[in-house]
Design a protein around this motif. Structure first.
Motif, short mmCIF file in Angstrom:
data_model
loop_
_atom_site.label_atom_id
_atom_site.label_comp_id
_atom_site.label_asym_id
_atom_site.label_seq_id
_atom_site.Cartn_x
_atom_site.Cartn_y
_atom_site.Cartn_z
N UNK A 23 6.62 10.31 -14.67
CA UNK A 23 5.60 10.85 -13.77
C UNK A 23 6.07 10.83 -12.32
N UNK A 24 7.25 10.25 -12.10
CA UNK A 24 7.78 10.15 -10.73
C UNK A 24 9.06 10.93 -10.53
N UNK A 25 9.87 11.03 -11.55
CA UNK A 25 11.13 11.78 -11.47
C UNK A 25 11.29 12.60 -12.76
N UNK A 26 11.88 13.78 -12.69
CA UNK A 26 12.44 14.44 -11.50
C UNK A 26 11.38 15.11 -10.62
N UNK A 27 10.18 15.30 -11.19
CA UNK A 27 9.10 15.91 -10.41
C UNK A 27 8.17 14.79 -9.95
N UNK A 28 8.04 14.56 -8.64
CA UNK A 28 7.21 13.44 -8.14
C UNK A 28 5.71 13.78 -8.20
N UNK A 29 5.22 13.89 -9.42
CA UNK A 29 3.83 14.32 -9.59
C UNK A 29 2.85 13.26 -9.08
N UNK A 30 3.00 12.01 -9.52
CA UNK A 30 2.07 10.96 -9.11
C UNK A 30 2.21 10.61 -7.62
N UNK A 31 3.43 10.52 -7.06
CA UNK A 31 3.52 10.31 -5.61
C UNK A 31 2.84 11.41 -4.81
N UNK A 32 2.93 12.66 -5.28
CA UNK A 32 2.26 13.75 -4.58
C UNK A 32 0.75 13.59 -4.64
N UNK A 33 0.23 13.21 -5.82
CA UNK A 33 -1.22 13.02 -5.98
C UNK A 33 -1.70 11.87 -5.10
N UNK A 34 -0.94 10.77 -5.09
CA UNK A 34 -1.33 9.63 -4.26
C UNK A 34 -1.29 9.98 -2.77
N UNK A 35 -0.26 10.72 -2.35
CA UNK A 35 -0.16 11.11 -0.95
C UNK A 35 -1.27 12.09 -0.58
N UNK A 43 -10.03 0.45 3.52
CA UNK A 43 -9.24 -0.48 4.33
C UNK A 43 -8.79 -1.67 3.47
N UNK A 44 -9.71 -2.17 2.64
CA UNK A 44 -9.37 -3.30 1.78
C UNK A 44 -8.25 -2.97 0.80
N UNK A 45 -8.27 -1.75 0.23
CA UNK A 45 -7.20 -1.34 -0.68
C UNK A 45 -5.86 -1.25 0.04
N UNK A 46 -5.90 -0.87 1.33
CA UNK A 46 -4.66 -0.77 2.10
C UNK A 46 -4.14 -2.13 2.54
N UNK A 47 -4.95 -3.20 2.35
CA UNK A 47 -4.53 -4.54 2.76
C UNK A 47 -4.00 -5.38 1.61
N UNK A 48 -3.89 -4.78 0.44
CA UNK A 48 -3.38 -5.52 -0.72
C UNK A 48 -1.94 -5.97 -0.47
N UNK A 49 -1.66 -7.21 -0.81
CA UNK A 49 -0.33 -7.74 -0.63
C UNK A 49 -0.06 -8.27 0.76
N UNK A 50 -1.08 -8.35 1.63
CA UNK A 50 -0.87 -8.85 2.98
C UNK A 50 -0.67 -10.36 2.96
N UNK A 51 -0.14 -10.90 4.08
CA UNK A 51 0.14 -12.34 4.17
C UNK A 51 -1.13 -13.17 4.05
N UNK A 52 -2.24 -12.69 4.69
CA UNK A 52 -3.49 -13.44 4.65
C UNK A 52 -4.00 -13.52 3.22
N UNK A 53 -3.79 -12.47 2.44
CA UNK A 53 -4.25 -12.46 1.06
C UNK A 53 -3.43 -13.41 0.22
N UNK A 74 0.83 -1.21 0.00
CA UNK A 74 0.00 0.00 0.00
C UNK A 74 0.86 1.26 0.00
N UNK A 75 1.86 1.30 0.87
CA UNK A 75 2.73 2.47 0.95
C UNK A 75 3.63 2.59 -0.28
N UNK A 76 4.01 1.45 -0.87
CA UNK A 76 4.80 1.50 -2.12
C UNK A 76 3.98 2.13 -3.23
N UNK A 77 2.70 1.78 -3.32
CA UNK A 77 1.84 2.35 -4.35
C UNK A 77 1.63 3.85 -4.17
#
Length: 367
Positions: free
Chosen positions: A261-273, A353-363, A248-251
């Protein structure tokens, strides 16, 4: 054809009568009487949907029946003060140096004190206001309902028949939210978040329903108070971000998009944050605005009866009937909205909450 013409003529005559009667009735009303009978719609509407230091029950003749509530404030000059709000009215609006800020003040309707320069200063205020008292009563009601259902299940013998009546209704209600919303939206880790999401749903639903009851202990606009919806949104915000997975945090900080879209200007990371904060903000505003607008619409429709009182009996009677019918319709609609808003808040919280759980061990195990 002749019958249609006669009906149309009769309708025109009735319409002309409705227009002329109020005008004739108004000629007998003096300007002083008209001013005296004018209804202050703004104070009625905002007095109901706003918070206060007392709970107005009804008016009997010239007597206002209210429940005074405890005022608890801390002044940097004189320390703690505790007294009933009725003390303010008994002492001309001021008690122990505190008063309620008048209309037009930036602290309108709040307890204030005056400093040496004569400026209004807000003390630290933890008073039990109308919304606070309603929140406490509704929470107690929710606890009684949930614990009574849990008590029935603790006493139930193994293999007993399915419950009926109120317990059966609550089981159906709980399982609908649990299976159709929480389990399907959160994913394999749904058990961790089910207690919070079920509590949020029934908390919002109970407060929405109690707000539609026009007499004590109902009528307080709890979910139409932005402070309440803000706390609910913050709870969802914490549940999403504290228990979010590494994926979730990587995305958010390094999304799977073209590198430019990420370097040199972090446009998408800013939008996601930025989206991390806009999601709970949308939850807060959606619930607040929908419940507030519903209460305001019903109050304005009710005020039509009193606004048209000086317009003559014919127009007043017509608008009274229309107001009552529209209010019945709005109340039925608000019953549906009370459920829908609780459902939507819970569903969107579960989705976030479900989107933040993507890639979890239970999944990964489930796959």
């Amino acid at each position: 054809m002749k019958q249609l013409r006669n009906i149309f003529t009769g309708l025109l005559f009735a319409l002309g009568l409705l227009v002329s009667l109020p005008a004739l009735a108004q000629e007998e009303i003096t300007p002083g009487e008209q001013k005296e009978n004018t209804v202050d719609v703004k104070s009625i509407v905002f007095g109901h949907i706003g918070d206060s230091y007392e709970w107005h029950i009804t008016t009997w003749g010239n007597t206002h029946i209210t429940i005074p509530l405890p005022v608890i404030v801390y002044s940097s000059n004189s320390g703690w003060h505790t007294f009933l709000s009725s003390r303010l009215e008994e002492n001309g609006g001021t008690y122990e140096g505190f008063s309620i800020a008048p209309s037009g003040s930036k602290y309108e309707g709040k307890i204030v004190e005056y400093n040496e320069a004569g400026e209004q200063v807000r003390p630290w205020d933890i008073s039990i206001t109308k919304v606070t008292l309603s929140l406490l009563m509704n929470s107690v009601l929710l606890l009684v309902i949930v614990l009574s259902v849990a008590h029935w299940y603790r006493k139930r013998e193994q293999g007993a028949l399915a419950p009926g009546g109120f317990v059966g209704f609550m089981e159906m209600f709980i399982m609908m939210i649990h299976d159709d919303v929480i389990k399907s939206c959160v994913g394999p880790n749904y058990k961790k978040f089910a207690p919070y999401l079920l509590t949020a749903f029934f908390f919002i639903f109970i407060n929405n329903l109690m707000g539609l009851i026009p007499f004590f202990p109902g009528g307080a606009n709890v979910t139409g108070n932005i402070a309440i919806t803000m706390v609910l949104a913050i709870c969802t915000f914490l549940a999403v971000n504290i228990f979010g997975t590494k994926h979730y945090w990587k995305d958010i900080f390094w999304p799977d998009v073209p590198w430019w879209l990420k370097v040199p200007i972090p446009m998408m990371p800013f939008i996601e944050f930025f989206g991390v904060f806009t999601k709970p903000f949308a939850l807060m505003i959606r619930l607040f605005a929908n419940m507030l607008s519903g209460h305001m619409a019903m109050l304005v429709l009710t005020c039509l009866i009193f606004i048209s009182a000086s317009m003559g009996p014919a127009l007043n009677g017509t608008l009274t009937v229309a107001s009552v019918l529209f209010n019945i319709f709005m109340n039925a609609l608000e019953l549906l909205v009370a459920f829908i808003q609780a459902y939507v808040f819970t569903m969107l919280s579960a989705v976030f909450i479900g989107l933040a759980q993507e890639g979890s061990k239970a999944e990964e195990v489930a796959k």
